[in-house]
Design a protein around this motif. Structure first.
Motif, PDB file in Angstrom:
ATOM      1  N   PHE A 435      37.570  39.904  32.225  1.00  0.00           N
ATOM      2  CA  PHE A 435      36.332  39.696  32.891  1.00  0.00           C
ATOM      3  C   PHE A 435      36.006  38.157  33.046  1.00  0.00           C
ATOM      4  O   PHE A 435      36.000  37.688  34.072  1.00  0.00           O
ATOM      5  N   THR A 436      36.074  37.731  31.956  1.00  0.00           N
ATOM      6  CA  THR A 436      35.564  36.264  31.570  1.00  0.00           C
ATOM      7  C   THR A 436      36.584  35.398  32.289  1.00  0.00           C
ATOM      8  O   THR A 436      36.426  34.322  32.710  1.00  0.00           O
ATOM      9  N   ARG A 437      37.861  35.775  31.839  1.00  0.00           N
ATOM     10  CA  ARG A 437      39.157  34.970  32.083  1.00  0.00           C
ATOM     11  C   ARG A 437      39.560  34.835  33.489  1.00  0.00           C
ATOM     12  O   ARG A 437      39.781  34.203  34.062  1.00  0.00           O
ATOM     13  N   PHE A 438      39.233  36.135  34.294  1.00  0.00           N
ATOM     14  CA  PHE A 438      39.739  36.239  35.483  1.00  0.00           C
ATOM     15  C   PHE A 438      38.663  36.494  36.806  1.00  0.00           C
ATOM     16  O   PHE A 438      39.149  36.540  37.968  1.00  0.00           O
ATOM     17  N   GLY A 439      37.500  36.905  36.306  1.00  0.00           N
ATOM     18  CA  GLY A 439      36.570  36.957  37.356  1.00  0.00           C
ATOM     19  C   GLY A 439      36.591  38.696  37.810  1.00  0.00           C
ATOM     20  O   GLY A 439      37.381  39.373  37.702  1.00  0.00           O
ATOM     21  N   ALA A 440      35.244  38.887  38.549  1.00  0.00           N
ATOM     22  CA  ALA A 440      34.932  40.181  39.192  1.00  0.00           C
ATOM     23  C   ALA A 440      36.021  40.500  40.350  1.00  0.00           C
ATOM     24  O   ALA A 440      36.228  41.511  40.567  1.00  0.00           O
ATOM     25  N   GLY A 441      36.637  39.559  40.822  1.00  0.00           N
ATOM     26  CA  GLY A 441      37.711  39.799  42.073  1.00  0.00           C
ATOM     27  C   GLY A 441      39.010  40.532  41.618  1.00  0.00           C
ATOM     28  O   GLY A 441      39.773  41.039  42.315  1.00  0.00           O
TER      29      GLY A 441
END
Length: 724
Positions: A435-441
């Motif tokens: 989640f931190t690496r790639f985001g909520a999208g």
């Protein structure tokens, strides 16, 4: 006289006599030319219904669930665009016909008759089923759905907002498109429909874009069970985040006006809406259904008196668009034309062989942009300090996490979704830091509903994304298995490969969790997955293998458009040791990002010819634990790791065992209905074979967690008995 003939004769008589049902004056919005075109679509839909019954009676057609009474859906089609993907109720022939009028080169009369006749030239299913659907019209095929198409409609609508920010390589839908899905009032009560409606509401309530128009065609009955009067409005009008619209579906002009308003709202605001249309059902449920056996004759006749075609003729006359005698001529000419086309269509070839039927089970491969793997800078940014940890052996859970990271860096169309996969990083930490690496999208925490999770994946795949949905535990899949069986796997089959929904479903499963969870968190049955045609089922046994197989699963989905289930053995996620504490023998180094294990490749450890142990998952681990005792007993053995559980790599399995004196199948799943049965059948010619399986039992919590499962000692005992 059949009800279809009664309705037909009544239409002819009442139009001639100008005896129309009462109703409102035509509302503004439809031009005269458009109104006449929609009436022609309604007449063609009605004529096709009548012809389907004639074809069935003559043994030339095979499906008679028709659209009579629902012809108002032609106006809904006119209110939308041909580029708006539509997942349709099976009574929506008029919608497809009216949409075809917006796209040059379409011949819905012949196309639908080919479908009725199960002709191999049917352009959508190739003769496999009577389905609505068309690639040119952006209508994926649906069969007799009980609202099972609603979850993927939610997923497709969600994909539209995400595609604006991150356009996928194989994007299929226009940026300003909306999604439509239609269904009956009875289906609205199904848990699948309720889940999809709730998911749409839950999503919109949070302000996330979801341009989706639900269309409920309310004819007040499901086969013979009445829908309580007012139920649909009462249950849907105040749903949070979903705007409610209602219209009389018998009134062509009003239906168009309200549908156009609803579609415009969804398109402008990127929010979901619910369009409630009052309809009638004519002819009963299907050809063999007699409505007078469960409805009063007066009630049936009252519905027939409200024939939407009679309403359309009245409205066209009042609007000055078409005189009744002209409307009657269109109706009769349409009947004649359909009969003429049908006479030719029934002579066309049909599918005959198993090979012909199965030809579209597997979708065609698609061209994909070359991806050479993540570059050093991108990897350094994504992994951070984890790059240094790659110098040391790691357990499966961490290697899977790194494999997912590399894959997501390489393929920006990959999207992960599931319960707790985001901020928490998964129940077992497999998706930590993603989640931190790639985001909520790209890493989405979903609501707790497996049908919606899989529907989200299927729908997003329709728009070019490569979804990786997670089902938290194998036992939870049973709440939603029809999304794989009835929707994802059937799409290429019923569309001749024109539509596909490739994805990789990650499921944590199998047994051997020490003292935790019982049967809900330790489920050792694969039967529900192994019997889905076209689905690939993969199961690794150790970390490096898991990373390389996951990469192959993503390749199969991305390039070959396959639906893949990647089953991850929960008990092996943290496994470090094999024979003794801190020996570290079940950990691996992370394999280089370009290393894969090819589809259908089995793993063989050892070259012994006394015994071949054929197994998978936890069975591989247990067989390695049993190996020292077997070798001490003078048995030279090999361990064959299946890896690919459906379809079974039969030739590779035979080759791996053919030169061994004995074969022991070790199956951690239940004795009945699982892999060992297929393997014993496959090895029927082998003179010395046996199987060791789990008992036909659920798994207990506490100290007895493994009592019903194979063990290392059980493998030793079974092998010695077999060789004796």
């Amino acid at each position: 006289m059949p009800r279809s003939e009664i309705v037909h004769e009544s239409f002819l008589r009442r139009v001639t006599a100008r005896d129309f049902p009462s109703g409102k004056a035509p509302e503004p919005g439809l031009s005269a030319a458009d109104a006449v075109r929609l009436y022609r679509a309604q007449c063609l839909s009605r004529a096709l219904d009548r012809q389907s019954r004639a074809m069935q009676k003559a043994g030339q057609g095979y499906y008679t669930i028709g659209s009579s009474g629902h012809e108002g859906m032609a106006a809904v089609a006119h209110a939308a665009r041909p580029t708006d993907m539509a997942f349709l109720h099976y009574r929506d022939a008029a919608f497809q016909i009216a949409r075809a009028d917006q796209v040059p080169g379409q011949d819905m009369c012949r196309d639908m008759l080919l479908s009725f006749a199960c002709a191999a030239e049917d352009p959508i299913s190739g003769g496999r089923h009577k389905v609505l659907g068309s690639k040119a019209l952006t209508i994926p095929p649906q069969t007799s759905t009980i609202a099972s198409h609603l979850p993927k409609a939610v997923g497709a609508a969600f994909s539209l907002g995400l595609a604006r920010r991150h356009p996928p390589e194989h994007r299929a839908l226009a940026e300003d498109a909306i999604i439509l899905c239609s269904f009956g009032d009875a289906s609205a009560n199904h848990s699948t429909a309720q889940g999809a409606l709730n998911t749409a509401s839950w999503t919109a309530y949070q302000g996330l874009p979801l341009p989706l128009l639900f269309v409920c065609e309310d004819n007040g009955i499901g086969i013979s069970t009445r829908t309580p009067n007012g139920w649909i409005k009462a249950s849907q009008a105040a749903r949070p985040g979903v705007r409610y619209f209602a219209a009389d579906g018998l009134d062509l002009y009003q239906t168009f006006a309200v549908a156009a308003e609803a579609a415009d709202y969804v398109r402008r605001c990127r929010k979901p809406a619910f369009l409630h249309l009052r309809m009638v059902r004519l002819y009963g449920h299907a050809g063999a259904d007699l409505p007078t056996t469960y409805m009063a004759r007066e009630e049936v006749e009252a519905e027939e008196a409200n024939d939407p075609l009679l309403h359309s003729v009245r409205l066209l006359d009042l609007a000055g668009a078409l005189a009744p005698d002209q409307a009657l001529a269109i109706y009769t000419e349409t009947l004649d034309r359909v009969a003429q086309v049908a006479a030719e269509v029934v002579t066309r070839p049909r599918l005959r062989t198993a090979a012909e039927v199965m030809e579209s089970l597997i979708p065609p491969a698609r061209p994909c942009a070359a991806r050479n793997g993540p570059g050093p800078e991108a990897r350094a940014e994504a992994f951070g300090a984890d790059l240094k940890a790659m110098d040391e052996p790691q357990p499966m859970s961490r290697l899977l996490n790194w494999a997912l990271t590399d894959l997501m860096v390489t393929h920006p169309e990959i999207v992960l979704m599931g319960e707790d996969v985001g901020r928490k990083g998964g129940v077992y930490g497999v998706t930590q830091k993603l989640f931190t690496r790639f985001g909520a999208g790209r890493v989405m925490d979903t609501l707790l509903d497996e049908q919606s999770i899989l529907g989200l994946g299927i729908g997003m795949a329709h728009n070019g994304f490569l979804p990786v949905p997670e089902i938290q535990f194998l036992a939870y899949l049973h709440n939603a298995e029809d999304q794989l069986r009835g929707e994802a796997a059937t799409l290429p089959f019923f569309s001749r490969g024109q539509f596909s929904n490739p994805m990789v479903v990650r499921i944590a499963g199998l047994g051997y969790q020490k003292g935790f969870g019982g049967h809900f968190h330790n489920d050792n049955s694969l039967a529900v997955l192994r019997d889905i045609p076209g689905l690939i089922l993969a199961c690794p046994s150790r970390g490096a293998e898991a990373a390389m197989m996951l990469r192959e699963c993503v390749r199969l989905a991305r390039e070959d458009q396959r639906v893949v289930v990647f089953l991850e053995p929960i008990a092996l996620y943290p496994m470090r040791d094999l024979h003794r504490d801190k020996d570290g023998l079940w950990m691996d180094h992370y394999p280089a990002p370009d290393q894969r294990i090819g589809f259908g490749t089995v793993g063989t450890q050892g070259t012994g010819r006394d015994l071949a142990i054929i197994t998978y998952g936890n069975g591989v681990y247990l067989s390695h634990q049993a190996e020292p005792a077997l070798r001490a007993a003078g048995i030279d053995l090999r361990i064959v790791d299946l890896r690919w559980l459906a379809p079974l790599p039969e030739a590779a399995i035979r080759a791996a065992a053919q030169d061994c004196a004995a074969v022991l199948v070790v199956d951690e799943c239940r004795r009945s209905g699982n892999l060992s049965e297929a393997l014993m059948t496959l090895l029927a010619d082998h003179p010395c074979k046996a199987r060791l399986t789990a008992e036909d039992s659920f798994i207990a919590t506490g100290p007895a967690y493994a009592a019903t499962l194979p063990s290392a000692q059980g493998i030793v005992t079974a092998a010695l008995a077999l060789l004796r």
